[in-house]
Design an enzyme around this catalytic site. Structure first.
Site, PDB file in Angstrom:
ATOM      1  CG  MET A 186      -2.399  -1.135   1.146  1.00  0.00           C
ATOM      2  SD  MET A 186      -3.230  -1.259   2.619  1.00  0.00           S
ATOM      3  CE  MET A 186      -3.464   0.118   2.729  1.00  0.00           C
ATOM      4  CG  HIS A 187       0.481   2.751   2.468  1.00  0.00           C
ATOM      5  ND1 HIS A 187      -0.414   3.483   2.936  1.00  0.00           N
ATOM      6  CD2 HIS A 187       1.024   2.581   3.928  1.00  0.00           C
ATOM      7  CE1 HIS A 187      -0.550   2.974   3.729  1.00  0.00           C
ATOM      8  NE2 HIS A 187       0.338   2.417   4.579  1.00  0.00           N
ATOM      9  CG  ASP A 241      -0.046  -5.181   1.676  1.00  0.00           C
ATOM     10  OD1 ASP A 241      -0.921  -4.196   2.555  1.00  0.00           O
ATOM     11  OD2 ASP A 241       1.138  -5.173   1.864  1.00  0.00           O
TER      12      ASP A 241
END
Length: 482
Positions: free
Chosen positions: A76-77, A233
């Protein structure tokens, strides 16, 4: 057959699921992050696609030819900035990139309700402050941006050609209004992001597009099969372990670590840095403690000592307690929100051995889960039993130590190490049609239970107190480095 693709930090993992829900085959291709300066962590998204092709084409040809749908999961991110042609503007700043610290402070000052809207205060690893950092430090790159995607959505773009994400990955950008699951124009404005750059939001089991002929040829898959939108995830791991009802929870031991509990509504608690995010499924949210250093410190020490990880873990299990270790190799989120802190050993001596060093690292990873568990208890969430996923679950010693320090009964299934790739394959199964969430997203049978040992827990209390004292001491010392 259904294919799940999980784009992790250390590699791409793929999983083929049979119609009956059993795993037919798994495969993977490693990836490496680049650190151009301290606090920076980057990867090239073109390397992701190459690794994806390598992992998928390593699967048996008869399995690939039988694939009826594809699902996605990913780290992520990350800020995947693309130009108008879909080409990357620059390398991707990852979830553990710490350079946008000042941008986080400025965002918080510019919008006092940003944390309440986005589920947690702005943090350097999130997408929004990274885009603002680009605007300030690389304005030429920022001027070329036409699309901002999350990592798994770049793989999706290469598969089906659409710009699509899901609520759970959108949640990790710090630009999503978690209650409405829509992009926040207010937050976009303060992080110099044009809302038109952001992808369409669909639930994880919805079809994002059909596999395009060129991608099908590169992967050796049938073309025009549906590609599920997928999930970040954390949410994909939840689906893989059947955590799709309020109260369901698990721990994840990948490169990073998470303590995750599904909730029926949006429950932010920004003071303890518990992430409150939209799930990838309708009418569901989750609370998550996010630790930047999950099982990664174990692999780091093995690489540093040039010793096999399994050998060091075996030595650690019989070693006497030694130094105390702070595992913050790339900073920490829950509970500190400190991207600048770094790791360190305290108490090295003539009798310190490689085994005692690894024992200290195992304890430290477990202690981060003790901190996470305490933060959850502060917001009224207590889980007596949790399942576990991720590559770190392979270590009995680590699992037992976490059980001891958290007082939580931990369960590990035979497929625990597959993690989010299994969730991605399950989303593909639902997206293809004809199967319900409840039918596909069941909880796995637990192969091994790790029961808290009261005597060991009592011994670890002193070590935990030393661990917690080490953070403020090192923070003070490290603040003087510059």
């Amino acid at each position: 057959m259904y294919l799940g693709i999980d784009l992790g930090t250390s590699g791409v993992k793929v999983c083929v699921l049979r119609d009956d829900g059993s795993v037919a085959e798994i495969a993977g291709t490693p990836l490496h992050a680049h650190h151009p300066f301290d606090g920076a962590s980057e990867q090239n998204c073109t390397d992701w696609w190459a690794a994806c092709c390598s992992a998928v084409t390593s699967l048996a040809p008869n399995l690939r030819s039988a694939i009826r749908a594809v699902g996605l999961s990913g780290q992520m991110h990350g800020a995947v900035a693309l130009d108008r042609t879909g080409a990357p503007v620059r390398p991707v700043m990852l979830w553990n990139d710490a350079r946008a610290t000042q941008e986080c402070a400025d965002m918080a000052d510019a919008h006092r309700q940003a944390a309440e809207i986005a589920g947690v205060p702005p943090m350097a690893g999130f997408t929004a402050p990274k885009v603002l950092w680009l605007a300030r430090h690389e304005p030429e790159a920022h001027a070329r941006i036409a699309h901002v995607l999350l990592p798994k959505d770049y793989i999706g773009y290469r598969l089906h050609g659409q710009f699509v994400t899901d609520p759970s990955d959108a949640a990790g950008t710090s630009m999503l209004d978690q209650r409405t699951r829509q992009w926040s124009k207010q937050i976009c404005a303060i992080c110099d992001t044009n809302p038109e750059w952001l992808p369409e939001i669909k639930f994880g089991t919805e079809v994002a597009g059909l596999l395009q002929p060129d991608a099908a040829m590169a992967l050796g898959l049938p073309d025009s099969v549906p590609v599920a939108t997928g999930a970040g995830d954390a949410a994909a791991g939840a689906i893989g372990i059947g955590a799709i009802s309020p109260g369901d929870g698990f721990i994840s031991l990948g490169t990073s670590g998470q303590l995750f509990v599904s909730t029926p509504d949006y429950r932010p608690n920004t003071n303890r840095l518990i992430h409150a995010y939209a799930h990838t499924l309708p009418d569901l949210w989750f609370q998550m403690a996010a630790m930047l250093n999950g099982a990664r410190p174990l692999a780091w020490l093995a690489q540093l000592l040039n010793r096999p990880l399994t050998e060091l873990l075996a030595a650690a299990a019989v070693a006497e307690p030694g130094p105390v270790f702070l595992p913050y190799l790339t900073g920490e989120r829950t509970p500190h929100g400190d991207p600048n802190i770094r790791g360190g050993f305290s108490g090295l001596g003539e009798t310190t051995t490689p085994g005692s060093l690894m024992r200290s690292v195992v304890e430290a990873v477990a202690f981060t889960f003790a901190d996470a568990s305490d933060a959850f208890e502060d917001v009224g969430t207590r889980n007596e039993t949790l399942l576990a996923i991720g590559g770190g679950t392979k270590s009995d010693f680590l699992m037992q130590t976490i059980a001891n320090v958290t007082g939580c009964l931990l369960g590990r299934s035979d497929d625990a190490a597959i993690g989010p790739a299994l969730g991605a394959a399950r989303m593909a199964c639902v997206a293809e049609g004809g199967r319900s969430l409840q039918d596909v997203m069941t909880k796995p049978a637990v192969a091994t239970w790790f029961t808290p040992n009261a005597d060991e827990a009592e011994k670890l209390k002193v070590r935990l107190a030393s661990f917690r004292a080490l953070y403020p001491a090192l923070r003070t010392a490290q603040s003087r480095r510059h």
